[in-house]
Motif scaffolding. Structure first.
Motif, mmCIF file in Angstrom:
data_model
loop_
_atom_site.group_PDB
_atom_site.id
_atom_site.type_symbol
_atom_site.label_atom_id
_atom_site.label_comp_id
_atom_site.label_asym_id
_atom_site.label_seq_id
_atom_site.Cartn_x
_atom_site.Cartn_y
_atom_site.Cartn_z
ATOM 1 N N THR A 65 91.406 107.286 2.332
ATOM 2 C CA THR A 65 92.667 106.571 2.145
ATOM 3 C C THR A 65 93.166 106.040 3.483
ATOM 4 O O THR A 65 92.592 106.328 4.532
ATOM 5 C CB THR A 65 93.724 107.500 1.528
ATOM 6 O OG1 THR A 65 93.953 108.603 2.430
ATOM 7 C CG2 THR A 65 93.266 108.034 0.172
ATOM 8 N N GLU A 66 94.255 105.291 3.442
ATOM 9 C CA GLU A 66 94.853 104.785 4.673
ATOM 10 C C GLU A 66 95.329 105.956 5.536
ATOM 11 O O GLU A 66 95.806 106.969 5.013
ATOM 12 C CB GLU A 66 96.040 103.873 4.352
ATOM 13 C CG GLU A 66 95.640 102.555 3.691
ATOM 14 C CD GLU A 66 94.810 101.683 4.615
ATOM 15 O OE1 GLU A 66 95.122 101.640 5.831
ATOM 16 O OE2 GLU A 66 93.846 101.051 4.130
ATOM 17 N N PRO A 67 95.201 105.846 6.849
ATOM 18 C CA PRO A 67 95.632 106.937 7.741
ATOM 19 C C PRO A 67 97.102 107.302 7.537
ATOM 20 O O PRO A 67 97.934 106.443 7.242
ATOM 21 C CB PRO A 67 95.394 106.356 9.142
ATOM 22 C CG PRO A 67 94.328 105.327 8.950
ATOM 23 C CD PRO A 67 94.598 104.726 7.592
ATOM 24 N N SER A 68 97.399 108.580 7.684
ATOM 25 C CA SER A 68 98.766 109.084 7.555
ATOM 26 C C SER A 68 98.956 110.236 8.524
ATOM 27 O O SER A 68 98.045 110.577 9.287
ATOM 28 C CB SER A 68 99.021 109.575 6.121
ATOM 29 O OG SER A 68 98.247 110.746 5.858
ATOM 30 N N GLU A 69 100.149 110.837 8.500
ATOM 31 C CA GLU A 69 100.389 111.997 9.359
ATOM 32 C C GLU A 69 99.389 113.117 9.077
ATOM 33 O O GLU A 69 99.079 113.914 9.958
ATOM 34 C CB GLU A 69 101.811 112.537 9.151
ATOM 35 C CG GLU A 69 102.906 111.586 9.597
ATOM 36 C CD GLU A 69 103.370 110.665 8.477
ATOM 37 O OE1 GLU A 69 104.460 110.100 8.621
ATOM 38 O OE2 GLU A 69 102.648 110.516 7.479
ATOM 39 N N PHE A 70 98.897 113.185 7.857
ATOM 40 C CA PHE A 70 97.986 114.256 7.482
ATOM 41 C C PHE A 70 96.564 113.992 7.965
ATOM 42 O O PHE A 70 95.793 114.928 8.176
ATOM 43 C CB PHE A 70 98.027 114.461 5.972
ATOM 44 C CG PHE A 70 99.361 114.957 5.489
ATOM 45 C CD1 PHE A 70 99.657 116.308 5.511
ATOM 46 C CD2 PHE A 70 100.333 114.073 5.045
ATOM 47 C CE1 PHE A 70 100.894 116.777 5.097
ATOM 48 C CE2 PHE A 70 101.576 114.521 4.633
ATOM 49 C CZ PHE A 70 101.866 115.882 4.662
ATOM 50 N N THR A 71 96.213 112.723 8.148
ATOM 51 C CA THR A 71 94.875 112.388 8.627
ATOM 52 C C THR A 71 94.618 113.033 9.981
ATOM 53 O O THR A 71 93.524 113.552 10.254
ATOM 54 C CB THR A 71 94.713 110.864 8.746
ATOM 55 O OG1 THR A 71 95.072 110.252 7.498
ATOM 56 C CG2 THR A 71 93.283 110.502 9.086
ATOM 57 N N GLY A 72 95.628 113.011 10.836
ATOM 58 C CA GLY A 72 95.469 113.581 12.170
ATOM 59 C C GLY A 72 95.214 115.066 12.174
ATOM 60 O O GLY A 72 94.665 115.614 13.145
ATOM 61 N N LEU A 73 95.581 115.746 11.097
ATOM 62 C CA LEU A 73 95.400 117.189 11.025
ATOM 63 C C LEU A 73 93.952 117.588 10.769
ATOM 64 O O LEU A 73 93.604 118.770 10.868
ATOM 65 C CB LEU A 73 96.296 117.767 9.930
ATOM 66 C CG LEU A 73 97.803 117.695 10.205
ATOM 67 C CD1 LEU A 73 98.591 118.010 8.950
ATOM 68 C CD2 LEU A 73 98.187 118.650 11.327
ATOM 69 N N VAL A 74 93.104 116.617 10.415
ATOM 70 C CA VAL A 74 91.682 116.917 10.174
ATOM 71 C C VAL A 74 90.785 116.014 11.019
ATOM 72 O O VAL A 74 89.634 115.759 10.665
ATOM 73 C CB VAL A 74 91.326 116.792 8.678
ATOM 74 C CG1 VAL A 74 91.957 117.916 7.878
ATOM 75 C CG2 VAL A 74 91.760 115.436 8.109
ATOM 76 N N GLU A 75 91.307 115.539 12.134
ATOM 77 C CA GLU A 75 90.514 114.680 13.012
ATOM 78 C C GLU A 75 89.301 115.411 13.589
ATOM 79 O O GLU A 75 88.315 114.785 13.986
ATOM 80 C CB GLU A 75 91.379 114.151 14.149
ATOM 81 C CG GLU A 75 92.327 113.041 13.731
ATOM 82 C CD GLU A 75 93.148 112.519 14.899
ATOM 83 O OE1 GLU A 75 93.642 111.383 14.796
ATOM 84 O OE2 GLU A 75 93.287 113.250 15.906
#
Length: 367
Positions: free
Chosen positions: A24-34
């Motif tokens: 999906t489009e990047p979000s605040e949660f994307t950074g938590l699984v970088e």
């Protein structure tokens, strides 16, 4: 972090990978699984496959008369693996009776999972060895236990966290409400993880509540998130956020992982009596394992070597599970007196002697 919570407060599902296997489009949660590299994503895929195989083998053992009962987790693998892999070793887990996937990720020998269901033990494993309790059969009770443990962490001045698992049906129990209220009032470092699998035995979640389960938590002052429970990356991200808040002293949080119980409530249940095949078919399209397979394939990370590695691991685990189950030493009638107290106790000795005399009377009658 607080921004992410507020943005999720409209109860849109947090999702990082669609059912079709696209990000999906990047979000605040994307950074938590970088940090989840391709190799780590492959490891999560292996976890999902092995956990499903454990569940299938245990179900087969029950059908063959080797287990008294089993609570299948088919369809809920991502909710369990994603949340369990967010935990630190010193975090403590209070599960219900369906968290076999969490137990696997915590390092519990699958054979130890079966002893309880086979009736070979009064408990299962040593909770302090894995920082996870054995199955809790009383629905919802584990949330109160987790809250008390969390308060102990706070009073000790430690920086750990505790997580407790329960289903949507448990949210209708008073224990869950009491745990929410107590944890919110005393700012306990507890993550409440609800696997909303849509059914409490034969009762749909829509009959239990006319609002989301996340809203129920907020009513007690517990911040809450709703996550796509079939998206292992989204679950991992949401659980990491909640655990970080707990460790930092920001108090409890509720995660509602929206998933689906593909099989029966337990092996004594027949879901075809209350659930249509059409609903099952709709949820099969959202299968958590298919989703990650599609993602790996789309990103060029799925190959024959990975499939062979994962299959070998699943086959080996299933074989060891069966071997361990069938090789379990069954308890004797007198073993009920073992492990009641840490040290010898005169009352137990007296009761053991009396019961031995009672059993001996039957032997004499048969002769």
């Amino acid at each position: 972090m607080d921004t992410a919570i507020s943005r999720a407060s409209d109860d849109d599902l947090i999702q990082l990978v669609t059912a079709e296997g696209t990000r999906t489009e990047p979000s605040e949660f994307t950074g938590l699984v970088e940090d989840i590299t391709t190799d780590k994503l492959r490891d999560l895929y292996e976890d999902l496959i092995v956990v499903r195989r454990i569940d299938a083998e245990a179900t087969a053992l029950q059908r063959q008369g080797e287990l008294g009962l089993w609570a299948p987790l088919l369809g809920q693998e991502a909710a369990q693996v994603g949340s369990a892999r967010a935990l630190h070793p010193d975090d403590f887990v209070f599960g219900s009776y369906r968290e076999h996937g969490v137990a696997y990720c915590r390092g519990v020998d699958p054979t130890e999972m079966l002893r309880f269901w086979r009736g070979s033990t009064q408990s299962g494993w040593n909770p302090y060895e894995y920082n996870m309790t054995t199955p809790a059969i009383i629905v919802g009770s584990q949330a109160l236990h987790a809250t008390g443990y969390g308060l102990g962490i706070k009073f000790d001045g430690a920086d750990g966290a505790v997580i407790t698992y329960f289903g949507d049906g448990a949210t209708s129990q008073g224990d869950i409400s009491e745990a929410f209220g107590f944890a919110a009032s005393f700012n306990a470092p507890v993550v409440f993880f609800c696997q909303n699998n849509q059914w409490a035995i034969s009762e749909p979640v829509t009959l239990q509540t006319h609002i989301t389960i996340a809203e129920r938590g907020r009513g007690f002052g517990v911040p809450a998130l709703r996550v796509d429970g079939n998206d292992v990356l989204a679950v991992l991200a949401a659980t990491r956020m909640a655990l970080t808040r707990a460790r930092e002293g920001s108090g409890p949080m509720l995660i509602e992982a929206v998933t689906y119980r593909m099989g029966p409530h337990t092996t004594s249940d027949d879901p075809t009596r209350y659930r249509s095949a059409a609903v099952d078919d709709e949820w099969k399209k959202k299968d958590p394992i298919d989703r990650i397979e599609r993602l790996l394939d789309a990103e060029g990370a799925m190959d024959d070597a990975l499939r062979a590695r994962v299959k070998d691991r699943a086959d080996w685990t299933a074989a060891e599970l069966r071997r361990g189950c069938l090789g379990t030493v069954e308890p004797t009638a007198m073993s009920v007196f073992d492990n009641v107290y840490a040290d010898p106790h005169p009352l137990i000795a007296e009761e053991r002697d009396a019961y031995a005399t009672y059993l001996a009377g039957f032997e004499g009658a048969q002769s």
